[in-house]
Design a protein around this motif. Sequence first.
Motif, PDB file in Angstrom:
ATOM      1  N   ASP A   4       0.752  -1.166  -0.023  1.00 36.40           N
ATOM      2  CA  ASP A   4      -0.039   0.178   0.166  1.00 36.40           C
ATOM      3  C   ASP A   4       0.805   1.292   0.009  1.00 36.40           C
ATOM      4  N   PRO A   5       1.049   1.900  -1.176  1.00 35.55           N
ATOM      5  CA  PRO A   5       1.833   3.062  -1.081  1.00 35.55           C
ATOM      6  C   PRO A   5       1.676   4.219  -0.402  1.00 35.55           C
ATOM      7  N   SER A   6       0.283   4.309   0.084  1.00 33.25           N
ATOM      8  CA  SER A   6      -0.153   5.276   0.945  1.00 33.25           C
ATOM      9  C   SER A   6       0.554   5.259   2.407  1.00 33.25           C
ATOM     10  N   MET A  36      -3.353  16.569  -1.748  1.00 35.77           N
ATOM     11  CA  MET A  36      -4.058  15.016  -2.133  1.00 35.77           C
ATOM     12  C   MET A  36      -4.248  14.737  -0.543  1.00 35.77           C
ATOM     13  N   ASN A  37      -5.749  14.271  -0.503  1.00 38.07           N
ATOM     14  CA  ASN A  37      -5.845  13.448   0.551  1.00 38.07           C
ATOM     15  C   ASN A  37      -5.513  11.897   0.183  1.00 38.07           C
ATOM     16  N   ALA A  38      -5.918  10.994   1.026  1.00 33.65           N
ATOM     17  CA  ALA A  38      -5.636   9.643   0.733  1.00 33.65           C
ATOM     18  C   ALA A  38      -6.387   8.964  -0.498  1.00 33.65           C
ATOM     19  N   GLU A  39      -7.799   9.527  -0.564  1.00 40.89           N
ATOM     20  CA  GLU A  39      -8.466   9.024  -1.700  1.00 40.89           C
ATOM     21  C   GLU A  39      -8.051   9.576  -3.033  1.00 40.89           C
ATOM     22  N   ARG A  43      -6.470   7.185  -6.140  1.00 46.65           N
ATOM     23  CA  ARG A  43      -7.095   7.339  -7.635  1.00 46.65           C
ATOM     24  C   ARG A  43      -5.738   7.464  -8.347  1.00 46.65           C
ATOM     25  N   THR A  44      -4.943   8.479  -7.932  1.00 46.66           N
ATOM     26  CA  THR A  44      -3.891   8.749  -8.774  1.00 46.66           C
ATOM     27  C   THR A  44      -3.166   7.579  -9.231  1.00 46.66           C
ATOM     28  N   HIS A  51      -5.368  13.154  -9.427  1.00 43.22           N
ATOM     29  CA  HIS A  51      -6.385  13.310  -8.732  1.00 43.22           C
ATOM     30  C   HIS A  51      -5.922  14.439  -7.617  1.00 43.22           C
ATOM     31  N   TYR A  52      -6.308  15.641  -7.305  1.00 41.89           N
ATOM     32  CA  TYR A  52      -5.965  16.247  -6.014  1.00 41.89           C
ATOM     33  C   TYR A  52      -7.398  16.257  -5.302  1.00 41.89           C
ATOM     34  N   TRP A  53      -7.020  17.016  -4.067  1.00 49.29           N
ATOM     35  CA  TRP A  53      -8.178  17.263  -3.126  1.00 49.29           C
ATOM     36  C   TRP A  53      -8.267  18.863  -3.337  1.00 49.29           C
ATOM     37  N   SER A  54      -9.500  19.521  -3.547  1.00 49.00           N
ATOM     38  CA  SER A  54      -9.525  20.762  -3.614  1.00 49.00           C
ATOM     39  C   SER A  54     -10.069  21.231  -2.331  1.00 49.00           C
TER      40      SER A  54
END
Lengths: 135, 135
Positions: A4-6, A36-39, A43-44, A51-54
């Motif tokens: 799990d890379p996160s 970025m958040n975990a999600e 996704r990226t 995919h970023y987190w706005s």
Amino acid sequence: MDADPSSQLDFAKGGGLVTAIAQDDATGEILMVAFMNAESFARTVETGEVHYWSRSRDRLWYKGEQSGNTQRVKSMYIDCDGDVVLLKVEQKGGAACHTGRVSCFFRRLNEAGDYDVVSEPIFDPAVVYGREGRE
Amino acid sequence: MDADPSSQLDFAKGGGLVTAIAQDDATGEILMVAFMNAESFARTVETGEVHYWSRSRDRLWYKGEQSGNTQRVKSMYIDCDGDVVLLKVEQKGGAACHTGRVSCFFRRLNEAGDYDVVSEPIFDPAVVYGREGRE
């Protein structure tokens, strides 16, 4: 994918977010900085599209979702503290900035303590993003 | 200097801090990411030597103060939102990372979801920083 890379990222320090830098893989130019958040990180990694987190809209932000100017991941790095992700990308459409410029870093400090605008838009944001403005 | 260059920065959004990226001016390699408050930004502009704000130590951090591996500013840019500063620098000693590596981004994601270490230290941190560890 076995690991799990996160698990190597420290989301806690930034209140659930890590900083993400997009760098043009071909030229080395820094295109933009976002979060970025975990999600969005997952996704990226899964899709190979950034995919970023706005923070302003408080939601997942698939970069280019509106403009088509997506970012294709060529390689991903994390820093020694695990709180910054470096994305080397291929920028579709050539421009990452909501102003229509290649890079968000288009203001350079000069000796008078002011900023020179050192690049011009390569597209018209009003056309690409519509009247809503930035994606 | 006639203008106040910090007037174009948005410190409020980040609780008094902006993100600062150091990029090697000669190679384009991203060296490290840290933070600046208004004081560290002003000192950096005044001296031409990079000063960050250390969140972990809650104090002004003159990069290289302990190791001698200072960062000389070649040019400074700010992003469209005014919450990130890009510093193009000459890195004294060749290495920015507290691990002794050129860059803090030495872990690259691989297809197994794990990270490959893609560079080795060019100095021994125990020698450069002493037993206290990182500066």
